[in-house]
Write an enzyme that holds these catalytic residues in place. Structure first.
Site, PDB file in Angstrom:
ATOM      1  N   HIS A  58       0.826  -1.207   0.000  1.00  0.00           N
ATOM      2  CA  HIS A  58       0.000   0.000   0.000  1.00  0.00           C
ATOM      3  C   HIS A  58       0.866   1.266   0.000  1.00  0.00           C
ATOM      4  CE1 HIS A  58      -4.092  -1.436   0.100  1.00  0.00           C
ATOM      5  NE2 HIS A  58      -3.752  -2.363   0.960  1.00  0.00           N
ATOM      6  N   ASP A 110      -7.293  -0.938  -1.925  1.00  0.00           N
ATOM      7  CA  ASP A 110      -8.463  -1.565  -1.325  1.00  0.00           C
ATOM      8  C   ASP A 110      -9.679  -0.926  -1.978  1.00  0.00           C
ATOM      9  OD1 ASP A 110      -6.846  -3.031   0.326  1.00  0.00           O
ATOM     10  OD2 ASP A 110      -7.049  -1.657   2.019  1.00  0.00           O
ATOM     11  N   GLU A 169      -8.755 -11.465   1.162  1.00  0.00           N
ATOM     12  CA  GLU A 169      -9.431 -10.173   1.277  1.00  0.00           C
ATOM     13  C   GLU A 169     -10.085  -9.834  -0.060  1.00  0.00           C
ATOM     14  OE1 GLU A 169      -6.435  -7.331   2.416  1.00  0.00           O
ATOM     15  OE2 GLU A 169      -6.125  -8.273   4.361  1.00  0.00           O
ATOM     16  N   HIS A 213      -8.893  -6.340  -1.709  1.00  0.00           N
ATOM     17  CA  HIS A 213      -7.486  -5.983  -1.903  1.00  0.00           C
ATOM     18  C   HIS A 213      -6.952  -6.500  -3.244  1.00  0.00           C
ATOM     19  CE1 HIS A 213      -3.298  -5.262  -0.395  1.00  0.00           C
ATOM     20  NE2 HIS A 213      -3.043  -6.202  -1.309  1.00  0.00           N
TER      21      HIS A 213
HETATM   22 ZN   LIG Z   1      -5.232  -3.774   1.134  1.00  0.00          ZN
END
Ligand SMILES: [Zn+2]
Length: 135
Positions: free
Chosen positions: A36, A43, A101, A104
């Site tokens: 990130h 995200d 996730e 993501h």
């Molecule tokens: Zn993420």
């Protein structure tokens, strides 16, 4: 901190199991370039522009639970379809998913390189020795 929260949820797991579980939800602290921070990972949440409501993916972003896995069996059919629609769009754009996730995706980081079987990630750190060559 995610690791502390997970330790409270699973007080009897070993330190190795805790580290493995933590890695499912946050970047590995051993990565030199956190995905990130480099801009290689995003995200994503989606809003229906007609209703102004968030699309129902079955969990909120950053929910550290098995329900966050893209193919979780804890969500209903519509939520699964929504996740697969997002996954398909991101794959078409060249992003790599993180299966734990649904929100993501990355492009150019270590996960992306592994997913697409690239030899190298696109993002790395500037090595001091190389910087000296340019002076
Ligand atoms: Zn993420």
């Amino acid at each position: 901190m995610v690791k502390d929260e997970l330790k409270n949820k699973h007080p009897n797991i070993s330190e190795d199991e805790l580290l493995s579980l933590t890695r499912e939800y946050v970047s590995d602290i051993n990565f030199k370039v956190p995905p990130h921070c480099s801009g290689a990972a995003v995200d994503i949440d989606v809003i229906d522009i007609q209703t102004g409501n968030y699309i129902d993916f079955g969990s909120k972003i950053n929910e550290d639970s098995p329900i966050s896995a893209i193919h979780s069996d804890l969500i209903n059919k519509k939520q699964s379809e929504n996740r697969l629609t997002l996954l398909s769009a991101m794959l078409k754009a060249g992003f790599a998913p993180l299966y734990s996730e649904w929100w993501h995706f990355s492009y150019g980081d270590q996960n992306w390189a592994a997913f697409y079987e690239e030899d190298l990630a696109l993002y790395g750190i500037k090595e001091p020795e190389i910087a000296k060559l340019n002076k």
